[in-house]
Design an enzyme around this catalytic site. Structure first.
Site, PDB file in Angstrom:
ATOM      1  N   HIS B  30      79.439  34.312 -21.743  1.00 48.55           N
ATOM      2  CA  HIS B  30      78.489  33.208 -21.575  1.00 48.55           C
ATOM      3  C   HIS B  30      77.263  33.420 -22.456  1.00 48.55           C
ATOM      4  O   HIS B  30      76.292  34.046 -22.023  1.00 48.55           O
ATOM      5  CB  HIS B  30      78.064  33.134 -20.109  1.00 48.55           C
ATOM      6  N   GLY B 119      76.766  37.290  -9.959  1.00 55.51           N
ATOM      7  CA  GLY B 119      77.862  36.488 -10.476  1.00 55.51           C
ATOM      8  C   GLY B 119      78.210  35.422  -9.454  1.00 55.51           C
ATOM      9  O   GLY B 119      78.211  34.228  -9.767  1.00 55.51           O
ATOM     10  N   ILE B 189      71.608  21.854 -17.360  1.00 52.80           N
ATOM     11  CA  ILE B 189      73.034  21.918 -17.719  1.00 52.80           C
ATOM     12  C   ILE B 189      73.803  22.725 -16.685  1.00 52.80           C
ATOM     13  O   ILE B 189      73.350  23.784 -16.245  1.00 52.80           O
ATOM     14  CB  ILE B 189      73.209  22.572 -19.113  1.00 52.80           C
ATOM     15  N   HIS B 261      77.759  27.245 -22.565  1.00 48.34           N
ATOM     16  CA  HIS B 261      77.650  27.961 -21.295  1.00 48.34           C
ATOM     17  C   HIS B 261      78.629  29.118 -21.168  1.00 48.34           C
ATOM     18  O   HIS B 261      78.218  30.262 -20.948  1.00 48.34           O
ATOM     19  CB  HIS B 261      77.850  27.013 -20.116  1.00 48.34           C
ATOM     20  N   GLU B 406      72.929  32.922   8.448  1.00 49.50           N
ATOM     21  CA  GLU B 406      73.811  34.095   8.433  1.00 49.50           C
ATOM     22  C   GLU B 406      73.992  34.641   7.016  1.00 49.50           C
ATOM     23  O   GLU B 406      73.961  35.854   6.793  1.00 49.50           O
ATOM     24  CB  GLU B 406      75.180  33.728   9.016  1.00 49.50           C
ATOM     25  N   ASP B 464      82.926  29.003  25.178  1.00 55.20           N
ATOM     26  CA  ASP B 464      82.473  28.348  23.944  1.00 55.20           C
ATOM     27  C   ASP B 464      83.642  27.819  23.114  1.00 55.20           C
ATOM     28  O   ASP B 464      83.459  26.958  22.250  1.00 55.20           O
ATOM     29  CB  ASP B 464      81.593  29.285  23.108  1.00 55.20           C
ATOM     30  N   HIS B 468      84.154  29.168  18.303  1.00 56.53           N
ATOM     31  CA  HIS B 468      83.368  30.387  18.429  1.00 56.53           C
ATOM     32  C   HIS B 468      84.221  31.629  18.668  1.00 56.53           C
ATOM     33  O   HIS B 468      83.694  32.732  18.704  1.00 56.53           O
ATOM     34  CB  HIS B 468      82.336  30.240  19.558  1.00 56.53           C
ATOM     35  N   ARG B 515      81.613  40.381  24.113  1.00 53.71           N
ATOM     36  CA  ARG B 515      80.639  39.754  25.014  1.00 53.71           C
ATOM     37  C   ARG B 515      80.815  40.302  26.433  1.00 53.71           C
ATOM     38  O   ARG B 515      79.855  40.473  27.175  1.00 53.71           O
ATOM     39  CB  ARG B 515      80.868  38.241  25.024  1.00 53.71           C
TER      40      ARG B 515
END
Lengths: 659, 659
Positions: B30, B119, B189, B261, B406, B464, B468, B515
């Protein structure tokens, strides 16, 4: 005529009562959001949303997406109260229990009226973008008479904070999806506490910077909500309606705090809330007058549905429109003809190029497809068959420049597929399924026909190196339920895979395609699409069979080379193409045992992790793979370095046979 | 004193020449970005960046992150020209070839001076946020004398369009990371063409809305660049410097287009560019005067390094600072003592709670840790041991409220780990590793000690529901190279896993935690940390061994129950805890064969996909798992429904033994 607050208040309180009672009965769930957004939802349902409770699948209904899916009691309340056949009050009573369609989070496959599965934050709004695209596209194809609806979203702070929000609203703003309106539950609360724990962002300014119209309202003032919604509808840009609300509104001691977010209020607080709300009906009972008011909310939509049905009946496009919305493919033998042409005149191409060739065959004859790429059009070879850019000025076209937004693209495709009438496909590099994985999972869970065109599928991409070389991706996707992962070996298999993907109405597909050229392996006509078996013997042992080589994609020809060398030494070797393990698993035991016979040494060859291959090779087979990250170098050198050559593999087989 | 443009222009052209020549020689790469940003980078290197080419690991250097990693020739040019030992000109000549540290994308493990692997777009900038957090935190602990540096980023439109950008700049804006400066290569671009194909966003307004200082400059006007950088440095907010540039600047026929590019310019265009740039040196040669100018850019940094070294020498904190930056743990037997206490007084707790208990033991004695959660603090149990919120007003504390971000959290943790001096851990639900997966992969690739506290690790989370409930996640993470995936079964294993994770300096760890409460399985003292073997026999057959039950986490006690029932019938059954398959794979063959002996029926039990388990059970074993999505219901009912009980499993074993 404006809505009457005296009529709306008890309607909204019905939502509050059902929500707190259901969560309490389940001893699990999220009362805060339904109680906070009850007033806004009541206005939406009473005046703005176009829906017919007796026909949840009416093609021209407004789409309503509860992006903040944890507040599922809101949608369950709305559907029940407004007269949908489901959920029943018993369903609501069994909220979050085994067998109830009122699951912890709304599931599109459990309940008509739930447009999409939500809960993974941010994705509901992002799917709504796809729905709004599908609407404008179909409108361009079928006109206002048949397609003319809006897309409404309720989203919370979590949906807006997730990265995918940036991608989704970027697409919506750029495509000027003015019929999309997001009702933001602006309550300043997240699970951990006040939003000021983690964010200082001016959300309204950000939306404005992204090409959205922004309007605010007091989310507990019916007239103000109505005004804001009118403004949202009137504006030609997509709209964010910032609804200032109090989470858990009506629970006098807990409202406005994160304590109402994800836990039952408790009997005492519920009792206090009933006092505040003036709600004295028993749990899971709604007074007749209030229920009647709710039941009337669908009247305008039912009427509109009737008029629409008449227009459809009289439309020359009726058959095609119904086919499109049913998701059926036109009858066609074109793929077979295309494959026959390939067999008559074999090609040596990369499978990404083979995919482009297949699309050049498919797109002109299948108007349903909407293609795209996350800024890798020339690499993914996704723009083919004469389709042009779908833009804000031309929604009728069929190619979307998604920008560098893999997750947003995938979620938008889910929304399009769920809207119906279109079959979305989109491309990026296979390694970047990691970026989109949350949406790939929702494709699978929601049974959405989305086709992922994932190119550059191994170290075979060469110089870009480890960040761009998938190693674990094919395996990690195979582990996902209800997802077809296909790694075709040549142009024929690629065409078959495309056809199979299109035929699978309730499963998404990942096509893992090479950057590099591959020899055509399929040189003879077959009676059926062999790839549909998932795995099949492409070459049989000539000498007595001692070895079965199982490979996929770019390693199938390596397997064939190994077989040739083994046969030279009098060792019979089958070659099996395991183009789609998920489909192979669905074959009967006899077929599987015939394809992978006991007694033969099984050797898998795939330029990715060996993880998972023992299913076919056992603990006494050989797995040729790559259990480390790749490297930056020309592809040929990498295949050699990592041992994906017959020269490197055959001695291992001989050792094992002699060992 | 301002920089002299006449001196800088040929320096920048040296970057351009090296970049276009290296890409041409590799016939891959590039050139557009390095040529476009050469002027900006030259100003940064000449006046602003604090670095010492002779000491790339100097703790107080400025961090420079090339977030637009495809423009890797920019950083290779900068490092070589300014006098780092690596890359040599031969390395550059071998750009993208096997064995060259000049890989297609910059890899932190190949080249000192490359702060992180980039990257995958957007992540470099997001890691820089973590570096900037680490800097402020260590500054608060060790003072200006030892820690006082900036974090610089070069990012392209792709980095800014990715969703993670929203999360990353949200964290940076909220924490007021004023020493972080992003130089945006604003060239309009993307790969597919002009940015207007896919976006209409006002990026500067969005950054401003997110609490950033924004300044613009002409990216080809040295004085203007210098002015903008001064303003960025002066402002107390994080700064976005919008550098208006021409991609491929200097290539007369291709500059300003996407043609520059991602492909070599070709000999003709390179020749034309040399004319335009007035560059007549041979390829891979840099005229002496220009090289001398470049070599002088590190002088100020070298001097600063010397002064810093003296301050360190005289600091009372020298030993501790050096330990922290080396990433060594203090000598301690505390974990063993903690485990002994558990064995003396067993507990029945969820492993997420056990993790909190372990953290309550670890955090007070290990100042290196910085904890956090993506808005699930109370669910992930990550805030323990007295650590308090790290905020813009108090960088010295050790708990980050990451918000619902997250991916941004995971990338920031990578940046912290790579910065050094801190050990980051952070939590969310295991299912949402999907959202963060791109960064988890970079943890593994970059050999970064990041600890993911992933709770709610199966259908055991209950109500849930499927969105989940992780099903494929443990397997999909096991497929990733260099990642330790641990699923402890009780409080003892959880403590061991924490200790192992902390000890692994070059590997990230995912802790998959329940849990729901679990009985303590480990009731006897052991001579060593059994979990360190990855898999170990926790109970031996009493009758003649016919069965080996292999389980993880919440299913280990189910395996023990199965064993008890089998033993009642005179069938000997071992129980093996496979707490970390990656570590088990590293044991010698004898140990593995002893743990999973030939001849015995192997039965795996794990409340997730069976994919991958045949590695240990073979094709003739039994895999108890869940190869579909879960459901919404109380956990106990789900375990029963999906057959994770001794009552459901034992008959299958008996059938197989008798079959």
């Amino acid at each position: 005529m404006s809505l009457d607050p005296a009529r709306l208040a008890p309607m909204a309180n019905a939502i509050r009562a059902l929500s707190m009672d259901a969560v309490q009965a389940a001893n699990s769930g999220h009362p805060g959001m339904p109680m906070g957004m009850a007033d806004v939802a009541t206005v939406l349902w009473s005046k703005f949303l176009k829906f017919d409770p007796s026909a949840p699948d009416w093609a021209d209904r407004d789409r309503f997406v509860l992006s903040a899916g944890h507040g599922s009691m809101l949608i369950y309340s709305l559907l029940h109260l407004s007269g949908y056949a489901q959920p029943t009050m018993d369903d609501i009573r069994n909220f979050r229990q085994l067998g109830s369609p009122c699951a912890g989070h709304p599931e599109n496959f459990l309940l008509p009226g739930v447009e999409c599965t939500t809960g993974p934050l941010g994705q509901g709004l992002a799917m709504a973008v796809g729905m709004a695209i599908a609407e404008r596209h179909l409108n361009a194809s079928f006109g206002d008479d048949l397609v003319d609806h809006k897309t409404w979203v309720i989203a919370g702070d979590g949906c807006l904070m997730e990265g995918i929000n940036h991608e989704a609203i970027g697409i919506a703003g750029h495509l000027k999806l003015g019929r999309m309106n997001v009702l933001w539950d602006d309550n300043n609360i997240t699970i951990d506490g006040g939003t000021d724990l983690s964010t200082s962002e001016d959300i309204k300014a950000r939306y404005a910077a992204t090409g959205w119209h922004v309007v605010e309202c007091d989310g507990h003032d019916f007239a103000d909500i109505e005004r804001a919604m009118h403004e949202a509808v009137a504006d030609t840009r997509p709209s964010l309606v910032a609804c200032k609300t109090v989470i858990g509104k009506g629970a006098p001691n807990k409202q406005g705090t994160s304590a109402t977010h994800g836990a039952p209020l408790g009997p005492e607080e519920i009792s206090a809330a009933r006092d505040v709300l003036g709600w004295d009906a028993a749990p899971f009972e709604v007074p007749e007058g209030i229920l009647a008011a709710w039941r009337s909310t669908g009247a305008a939509g039912s009427e509109a549905h009737g008029a629409w049905a008449s227009r459809l009946q009289n439309s020359v496009q009726k058959t095609e429109f119904e086919r499109r919305m049913a998701g059926d493919l036109p009858e066609s033998n074109a793929t077979q003809a295309y494959i026959s042409a390939l067999i008559a005149d074999p090609v040596k191409v990369a499978t990404r190029k083979a995919s482009e060739m297949a699309l050049a065959d498919i797109n002109p004859r299948l108007p349903d497809t909407i293609g795209g790429s996350a800024d890798l059009t020339g690499s993914n070879n996704t723009k083919a068959g004469g389709i042009e850019a779908l833009t804000a000025d031309n929604y009728g076209e069929r190619y979307i420049y998604y920008g560098i937004r893999e997750f947003g693209m995938a979620a938008a495709m889910n929304g399009m597929a769920l809207h119906g009438g279109v079959i979305p496909y989109g491309g990026t590099f296979l390694v970047f399924t990691d970026y989109a994985r949350g949406a790939v999972r929702l494709s699978a869970l929601q049974q959405a026909r989305v086709i992922y065109v994932m190119t550059h599928d191994s170290i075979g991409l060469g110089e870009d190196g480890p960040t761009h070389q998938p190693v674990e991706h094919v395996a990690s996707l195979r582990a996902m339920p209800n997802l077809l992962v296909m790694r075709p070996a040549d142009a024929v298999e690629t065409a078959e895979c495309w056809e199979i993907a299109l035929q699978n109405k309730t499963r998404p597909t990942v096509l893992a395609l090479t950057r590099q050229g591959l020899p055509q392996m399929r040189l003879e006509e077959a009676d059926e699409m062999l790839s549909a078996k998932g795995g099949y013997r492409i070459a049989s042992a000539k000498a007595k069979r001692k070895v079965v080589l199982v490979a996929t994609g770019s390693e199938l020809h390596v397997a064939a080379e190994c077989a040739a060398k083994l046969e030279e030494q009098g060792i019979g070797a089958d070659v099996v193409s395991m183009v789609c393990a998920e489909l192979f698993e669905e074959q009967d035991d006899a077929y599987k045992a015939d394809t992978l016979p006991a007694g033969a040494l099984k050797v898998s060859i795939e330029a990715g992790t060996t993880f998972g291959w023992e299913r076919y090779t056992g603990t006494d087979g050989i797995n040729i793979g790559l259990d480390r990250f790749g490297a930056s170098a020309p592809a040929g050198q990498l295949f050699e370095k990592f041992g994906f050559t017959a020269e490197a593999i055959v001695p291992q087989i001989l050792n094992k046979l002699n060992g």
